[in-house]
Scaffold this motif. Structure first.
Motif, PDB file in Angstrom:
ATOM      1  N   GLY A  34     -71.408 102.015   8.456  1.00 18.78           N
ATOM      2  CA  GLY A  34     -71.392 103.145   9.371  1.00 18.78           C
ATOM      3  C   GLY A  34     -71.949 104.418   8.753  1.00 18.78           C
ATOM      4  N   ARG A  35     -71.915 104.508   7.419  1.00 20.30           N
ATOM      5  CA  ARG A  35     -72.427 105.702   6.727  1.00 20.30           C
ATOM      6  C   ARG A  35     -73.914 105.613   6.408  1.00 20.30           C
ATOM      7  NH1 ARG A  35     -67.575 104.900   3.763  1.00 20.30           N
ATOM      8  NH2 ARG A  35     -68.771 103.891   2.136  1.00 20.30           N
ATOM      9  N   LEU A  36     -74.513 104.449   6.531  1.00 21.59           N
ATOM     10  CA  LEU A  36     -75.925 104.297   6.179  1.00 21.59           C
ATOM     11  C   LEU A  36     -76.799 105.054   7.156  1.00 21.59           C
ATOM     12  CD1 LEU A  36     -76.200 100.511   5.256  1.00 21.59           C
ATOM     13  CD2 LEU A  36     -76.080 102.460   3.715  1.00 21.59           C
ATOM     14  N   SER A  37     -77.936 105.512   6.669  1.00 23.22           N
ATOM     15  CA  SER A  37     -78.862 106.205   7.559  1.00 23.22           C
ATOM     16  C   SER A  37     -79.496 105.201   8.505  1.00 23.22           C
ATOM     17  CB  SER A  37     -79.930 106.935   6.747  1.00 23.22           C
ATOM     18  OG  SER A  37     -80.686 105.995   6.008  1.00 23.22           O
ATOM     19  N   ALA A  38     -80.020 105.707   9.597  1.00 23.14           N
ATOM     20  CA  ALA A  38     -80.595 104.857  10.638  1.00 23.14           C
ATOM     21  C   ALA A  38     -81.887 104.226  10.166  1.00 23.14           C
ATOM     22  CB  ALA A  38     -80.850 105.691  11.885  1.00 23.14           C
ATOM     23  N   ILE A  75     -75.520 112.565  28.182  1.00 25.45           N
ATOM     24  CA  ILE A  75     -74.706 113.752  28.431  1.00 25.45           C
ATOM     25  C   ILE A  75     -73.260 113.499  28.041  1.00 25.45           C
ATOM     26  CG2 ILE A  75     -73.861 115.293  30.245  1.00 25.45           C
ATOM     27  CD1 ILE A  75     -76.550 114.706  31.711  1.00 25.45           C
ATOM     28  N   THR A  76     -72.778 112.321  28.404  1.00 25.69           N
ATOM     29  CA  THR A  76     -71.391 111.971  28.061  1.00 25.69           C
ATOM     30  C   THR A  76     -71.361 111.296  26.700  1.00 25.69           C
ATOM     31  OG1 THR A  76     -71.751 110.611  30.037  1.00 25.69           O
ATOM     32  CG2 THR A  76     -69.560 111.459  29.720  1.00 25.69           C
ATOM     33  N   PRO A  77     -70.372 111.582  25.897  1.00 26.09           N
ATOM     34  CA  PRO A  77     -70.278 110.935  24.586  1.00 26.09           C
ATOM     35  C   PRO A  77     -70.072 109.424  24.728  1.00 26.09           C
ATOM     36  CG  PRO A  77     -68.709 112.747  24.770  1.00 26.09           C
ATOM     37  CD  PRO A  77     -69.315 112.549  26.115  1.00 26.09           C
ATOM     38  N   ARG A  78     -70.641 108.686  23.814  1.00 28.92           N
ATOM     39  CA  ARG A  78     -70.503 107.229  23.796  1.00 28.92           C
ATOM     40  C   ARG A  78     -69.065 106.865  23.453  1.00 28.92           C
ATOM     41  NH1 ARG A  78     -70.163 103.591  19.890  1.00 28.92           N
ATOM     42  NH2 ARG A  78     -70.532 105.154  18.302  1.00 28.92           N
ATOM     43  N   ARG A  79     -68.496 105.929  24.218  1.00 28.03           N
ATOM     44  CA  ARG A  79     -67.149 105.437  23.914  1.00 28.03           C
ATOM     45  C   ARG A  79     -67.226 104.500  22.712  1.00 28.03           C
ATOM     46  NH1 ARG A  79     -64.798 102.643  28.897  1.00 28.03           N
ATOM     47  NH2 ARG A  79     -63.207 102.124  27.375  1.00 28.03           N
ATOM     48  N   ASP A  80     -66.230 104.562  21.846  1.00 28.13           N
ATOM     49  CA  ASP A  80     -66.229 103.742  20.638  1.00 28.13           C
ATOM     50  C   ASP A  80     -66.201 102.241  20.906  1.00 28.13           C
ATOM     51  OD1 ASP A  80     -66.410 105.902  18.945  1.00 28.13           O
ATOM     52  OD2 ASP A  80     -64.249 106.063  18.644  1.00 28.13           O
ATOM     53  N   VAL A  81     -65.762 101.832  22.103  1.00 32.87           N
ATOM     54  CA  VAL A  81     -65.701 100.402  22.400  1.00 32.87           C
ATOM     55  C   VAL A  81     -67.081  99.802  22.646  1.00 32.87           C
ATOM     56  CG1 VAL A  81     -63.345 100.446  23.287  1.00 32.87           C
ATOM     57  CG2 VAL A  81     -65.248 100.779  24.863  1.00 32.87           C
ATOM     58  N   TYR A  82     -68.093 100.662  22.870  1.00 31.92           N
ATOM     59  CA  TYR A  82     -69.458 100.186  23.066  1.00 31.92           C
ATOM     60  C   TYR A  82     -70.262 100.462  21.807  1.00 31.92           C
ATOM     61  CZ  TYR A  82     -67.992 100.259  27.940  1.00 31.92           C
ATOM     62  OH  TYR A  82     -67.318 100.065  29.096  1.00 31.92           O
ATOM     63  N   PRO A  83     -71.071  99.503  21.365  1.00 38.63           N
ATOM     64  CA  PRO A  83     -71.791  99.702  20.100  1.00 38.63           C
ATOM     65  C   PRO A  83     -72.845 100.807  20.168  1.00 38.63           C
ATOM     66  CG  PRO A  83     -72.391  97.610  21.106  1.00 38.63           C
ATOM     67  CD  PRO A  83     -71.313  98.201  21.949  1.00 38.63           C
ATOM     68  N   ARG A  84     -73.034 101.446  19.044  1.00 38.68           N
ATOM     69  CA  ARG A  84     -74.088 102.443  18.870  1.00 38.68           C
ATOM     70  C   ARG A  84     -75.394 101.696  18.679  1.00 38.68           C
ATOM     71  NH1 ARG A  84     -76.549 103.636  14.370  1.00 38.68           N
ATOM     72  NH2 ARG A  84     -74.983 102.608  13.114  1.00 38.68           N
ATOM     73  N   LEU A  85     -76.382 102.019  19.478  1.00 39.39           N
ATOM     74  CA  LEU A  85     -77.676 101.349  19.379  1.00 39.39           C
ATOM     75  C   LEU A  85     -78.699 102.175  18.607  1.00 39.39           C
ATOM     76  CD1 LEU A  85     -78.042  99.867  22.981  1.00 39.39           C
ATOM     77  CD2 LEU A  85     -76.944  98.864  20.962  1.00 39.39           C
ATOM     78  N   ALA A  86     -78.515 103.479  18.575  1.00 44.44           N
ATOM     79  CA  ALA A  86     -79.469 104.366  17.893  1.00 44.44           C
ATOM     80  C   ALA A  86     -79.607 103.963  16.431  1.00 44.44           C
ATOM     81  CB  ALA A  86     -79.009 105.813  18.003  1.00 44.44           C
ATOM     82  N   GLY A  87     -80.866 103.765  16.014  1.00 46.39           N
ATOM     83  CA  GLY A  87     -81.150 103.453  14.623  1.00 46.39           C
ATOM     84  C   GLY A  87     -81.027 101.988  14.266  1.00 46.39           C
TER      85      GLY A  87
END
Length: 138
Positions: A34-38, A75-87
């Motif tokens: 989670g700390r790694l750069s994209a 506009i709305t913050p991403r919920r933690d239950v859905y994965p982050r796709l950026a990067g």
């Protein structure tokens, strides 16, 4: 890793590896990654503009919803239950969409939400939206 360890996300390699990890190691690994750069995009170019449009607006005529409503950025913050796709790596994202399309992708209790979406997403759109998300920094 938890989904691999419990077998709810199938993978011949990852299931046995994750099942052998103690809970604290899984948390440490998640924190580390989670700390790694994209990652950068593998295929920059005009497909990123098309991918940005799909992420922002979906493909209404195919009943494909906006990706950013759940996965960000938006506009709305991403919920933690859905994965982050950026990067994320574009090839990895395409592979995950293909697994959803085939019904072979498990994971969280919300993974099933992607099956019908991926089944309506053409292969070219999968690549475009994957390239777009790969080009973003988290």
């Amino acid at each position: 890793l938890e989904a691999y360890a419990t077998g709810t996300r199938p993978s011949g390699i990852m299931e046995s590896v994750a099942a052998a990890l103690p809970d604290d190691t899984i948390r440490e690994l998640a924190a580390y990654y989670g700390r790694l750069s994209a990652f950068g995009s593998e295929s920059p170019g005009s497909s990123q503009a098309a991918g940005a449009s799909i992420a922002r607006d979906g493909i209404p005529e195919l009943r494909v919803p906006s990706c950013s409503d759940c996965h960000g950025p938006g506009i709305t913050p991403r919920r933690d239950v859905y994965p982050r796709l950026a990067g994320q790596d574009a090839a990895y994202l395409v592979q995950q969409l293909e697994l959803f399309e085939s019904g072979a992708r498990g994971g969280s209790e919300f993974a099933h939400l992607m099956d019908p979406v991926a089944s309506r997403l053409p292969a070219s759109a999968m690549r475009e939206v994957a390239n777009y998300y790969a080009s973003l920094e988290d």
